[in-house]
Design a protein around this motif. Structure first.
Motif, PDB file in Angstrom:
ATOM      1  N   ALA A 177      15.772  45.626  -1.661  1.00  0.00           N
ATOM      2  CA  ALA A 177      15.110  45.497  -0.358  1.00  0.00           C
ATOM      3  C   ALA A 177      15.470  44.194   0.335  1.00  0.00           C
ATOM      4  N   GLY A 178      16.131  43.282  -0.399  1.00  0.00           N
ATOM      5  CA  GLY A 178      16.417  41.975   0.177  1.00  0.00           C
ATOM      6  C   GLY A 178      17.800  41.450  -0.155  1.00  0.00           C
ATOM      7  N   ARG A 179      17.919  40.789  -1.302  1.00  0.00           N
ATOM      8  CA  ARG A 179      19.166  40.092  -1.631  1.00  0.00           C
ATOM      9  C   ARG A 179      20.379  41.006  -1.683  1.00  0.00           C
ATOM     10  N   SER A 180      20.282  42.105  -2.412  1.00  0.00           N
ATOM     11  CA  SER A 180      21.456  42.980  -2.553  1.00  0.00           C
ATOM     12  C   SER A 180      21.821  43.637  -1.225  1.00  0.00           C
ATOM     13  N   GLN A 181      20.805  43.945  -0.413  1.00  0.00           N
ATOM     14  CA  GLN A 181      21.084  44.516   0.904  1.00  0.00           C
ATOM     15  C   GLN A 181      21.774  43.489   1.809  1.00  0.00           C
ATOM     16  N   MET A 182      21.298  42.248   1.778  1.00  0.00           N
ATOM     17  CA  MET A 182      21.932  41.210   2.587  1.00  0.00           C
ATOM     18  C   MET A 182      23.371  40.972   2.157  1.00  0.00           C
ATOM     19  N   ALA A 183      23.584  40.866   0.861  1.00  0.00           N
ATOM     20  CA  ALA A 183      24.927  40.588   0.352  1.00  0.00           C
ATOM     21  C   ALA A 183      25.894  41.710   0.721  1.00  0.00           C
ATOM     22  N   ALA A 195      11.343  37.955  -1.028  1.00  0.00           N
ATOM     23  CA  ALA A 195      10.059  38.656  -0.931  1.00  0.00           C
ATOM     24  C   ALA A 195       8.934  37.686  -0.587  1.00  0.00           C
ATOM     25  N   ASP A 196       8.147  38.036   0.435  1.00  0.00           N
ATOM     26  CA  ASP A 196       6.975  37.265   0.867  1.00  0.00           C
ATOM     27  C   ASP A 196       7.316  35.874   1.386  1.00  0.00           C
ATOM     28  N   GLN A 197       8.573  35.657   1.754  1.00  0.00           N
ATOM     29  CA  GLN A 197       8.986  34.362   2.274  1.00  0.00           C
ATOM     30  C   GLN A 197       9.053  34.399   3.802  1.00  0.00           C
ATOM     31  N   LEU A 243      10.558  33.469   7.653  1.00  0.00           N
ATOM     32  CA  LEU A 243      11.899  33.626   8.199  1.00  0.00           C
ATOM     33  C   LEU A 243      12.776  32.415   7.910  1.00  0.00           C
ATOM     34  N   ALA A 244      12.231  31.204   8.003  1.00  0.00           N
ATOM     35  CA  ALA A 244      13.037  30.002   7.781  1.00  0.00           C
ATOM     36  C   ALA A 244      13.633  29.996   6.373  1.00  0.00           C
ATOM     37  N   VAL A 245      12.852  30.418   5.388  1.00  0.00           N
ATOM     38  CA  VAL A 245      13.343  30.464   4.005  1.00  0.00           C
ATOM     39  C   VAL A 245      14.373  31.576   3.852  1.00  0.00           C
ATOM     40  N   VAL A 246      14.115  32.721   4.451  1.00  0.00           N
ATOM     41  CA  VAL A 246      15.045  33.846   4.339  1.00  0.00           C
ATOM     42  C   VAL A 246      16.377  33.512   5.010  1.00  0.00           C
ATOM     43  N   ARG A 247      16.332  32.728   6.068  1.00  0.00           N
ATOM     44  CA  ARG A 247      17.586  32.274   6.693  1.00  0.00           C
ATOM     45  C   ARG A 247      18.420  31.464   5.698  1.00  0.00           C
ATOM     46  N   ASP A 248      17.754  30.589   4.940  1.00  0.00           N
ATOM     47  CA  ASP A 248      18.474  29.795   3.941  1.00  0.00           C
ATOM     48  C   ASP A 248      19.080  30.695   2.868  1.00  0.00           C
ATOM     49  N   ILE A 249      18.333  31.717   2.450  1.00  0.00           N
ATOM     50  CA  ILE A 249      18.850  32.660   1.459  1.00  0.00           C
ATOM     51  C   ILE A 249      20.043  33.421   2.030  1.00  0.00           C
ATOM     52  N   ARG A 250      19.924  33.835   3.276  1.00  0.00           N
ATOM     53  CA  ARG A 250      21.037  34.521   3.951  1.00  0.00           C
ATOM     54  C   ARG A 250      22.281  33.645   3.968  1.00  0.00           C
ATOM     55  N   VAL A 271      31.451  48.502   0.006  1.00  0.00           N
ATOM     56  CA  VAL A 271      30.310  47.894  -0.677  1.00  0.00           C
ATOM     57  C   VAL A 271      29.208  48.920  -0.909  1.00  0.00           C
ATOM     58  N   ARG A 272      28.537  48.756  -2.016  1.00  0.00           N
ATOM     59  CA  ARG A 272      27.339  49.522  -2.329  1.00  0.00           C
ATOM     60  C   ARG A 272      26.273  48.544  -2.807  1.00  0.00           C
ATOM     61  N   SER A 273      25.023  48.948  -2.702  1.00  0.00           N
ATOM     62  CA  SER A 273      23.927  48.145  -3.245  1.00  0.00           C
ATOM     63  C   SER A 273      22.928  49.079  -3.903  1.00  0.00           C
ATOM     64  N   ALA A 274      22.158  48.535  -4.835  1.00  0.00           N
ATOM     65  CA  ALA A 274      21.168  49.342  -5.553  1.00  0.00           C
ATOM     66  C   ALA A 274      20.139  48.412  -6.173  1.00  0.00           C
ATOM     67  N   GLY A 275      19.043  49.014  -6.651  1.00  0.00           N
ATOM     68  CA  GLY A 275      17.988  48.234  -7.279  1.00  0.00           C
ATOM     69  C   GLY A 275      17.609  48.783  -8.636  1.00  0.00           C
ATOM     70  N   SER A 276      17.271  47.903  -9.555  1.00  0.00           N
ATOM     71  CA  SER A 276      16.826  48.347 -10.872  1.00  0.00           C
ATOM     72  C   SER A 276      15.438  48.977 -10.794  1.00  0.00           C
ATOM     73  N   ARG A 277      14.615  48.522  -9.827  1.00  0.00           N
ATOM     74  CA  ARG A 277      13.307  49.129  -9.546  1.00  0.00           C
ATOM     75  C   ARG A 277      13.119  49.138  -8.029  1.00  0.00           C
ATOM     76  N   PRO A 278      13.791  50.045  -7.336  1.00  0.00           N
ATOM     77  CA  PRO A 278      13.776  49.996  -5.870  1.00  0.00           C
ATOM     78  C   PRO A 278      12.397  50.216  -5.279  1.00  0.00           C
ATOM     79  N   THR A 279      12.165  49.563  -4.158  1.00  0.00           N
ATOM     80  CA  THR A 279      10.910  49.713  -3.436  1.00  0.00           C
ATOM     81  C   THR A 279      11.074  50.777  -2.362  1.00  0.00           C
TER      82      THR A 279
END
Length: 210
Positions: free
Chosen positions: A92-98, A183-185, A187-194, A112-120
């Motif tokens: 829902a976050g990191r793998s989708q962004m990457a 998750a739960d961060q 926008l400013a923090v998510v920008r840094d992760i991006r 590219v593909r993305s997936a989750g071990s426990r998708p939301t």
């Protein structure tokens, strides 16, 4: 866990999806293989989806992706570009962004593909907003369960916080990126992760001469 939709219109849509994919993969997979792929995709997505309306469309897309991956892994379809798989826990976050960043930075040069071990059930809306600031849309993206086929088809598998959930195959390149969870961060923090992910993705694409 239901493998068949209860709603008549949804059931008809799934039946149509099976027909369409059976035609698309004729000579590559049997009709039974295609039906199993569609019903498995439906079952997995129905278990986590919060909006059931789009399940037929999403199940069709997931089944198509997995059938394509299986055909690539088995040499039935020739890969023309490197295949990257990004995996995190919820997809829902990191793998989708990457994945979105890789596709944006090397259009046509990589798949590219993305997936989750426990998708939301849905994407992180702040992640969607952070990528939109860079002109990257996640309108077509949705959380997907990790499957054996997409791992076997990938040339490079990049994991982020999903532990030992990803199966290991010899001959594959595995990378484990220590990237903060958005998750739960705010926008400013998510920008840094991006931005962190963009640097990592850019470096990987350079290594692949893309």
């Amino acid at each position: 866990m239901a493998t068949t939709p209860d709603d008549a219109s949804a059931a008809a849509a799934v039946k149509g999806a099976i027909h369409d994919l059976a035609y698309a993969f004729e000579g590559t997979f049997t009709g039974e293989d295609v039906e199993q792929a569609v019903r498995t995709a439906w079952s997995e997505l129905a278990a986590v989806s919060r909006v059931q309306t789009y399940l037929p469309v999403l199940a069709t897309r997931l089944a198509r992706e997995r059938l394509t991956a299986a055909a690539q892994a088995e040499g039935r379809i020739v890969k023309t570009v490197p295949e990257l798989l990004f995996v995190c826990v919820h997809n829902a976050g990191r793998s989708q962004m990457a994945a979105a960043l890789a596709a944006h930075l090397a259009p046509g040069g990589v798949h590219v593909r993305s997936a989750g071990s426990r998708p939301t059930g849905e994407l992180n809306p702040v992640v969607v907003e952070a990528l939109a600031e860079r002109g990257i849309s996640l309108a077509e993206a949705f959380p997907k369960p990790l499957s054996d086929d997409v791992v076997r088809a990938a040339d490079v598998i990049i994991t982020m916080g999903c532990g030992d959930a990803c199966p290991i195959y010899p001959g594959k390149r595995y990378l484990d990126w220590d990237v903060a969870d958005p998750a739960d961060q705010p926008l400013a923090v998510v920008r840094d992760i991006r931005d962190d992910l963009q640097q990592r993705v850019s470096g990987l694409l350079r290594e692949l001469n893309l």
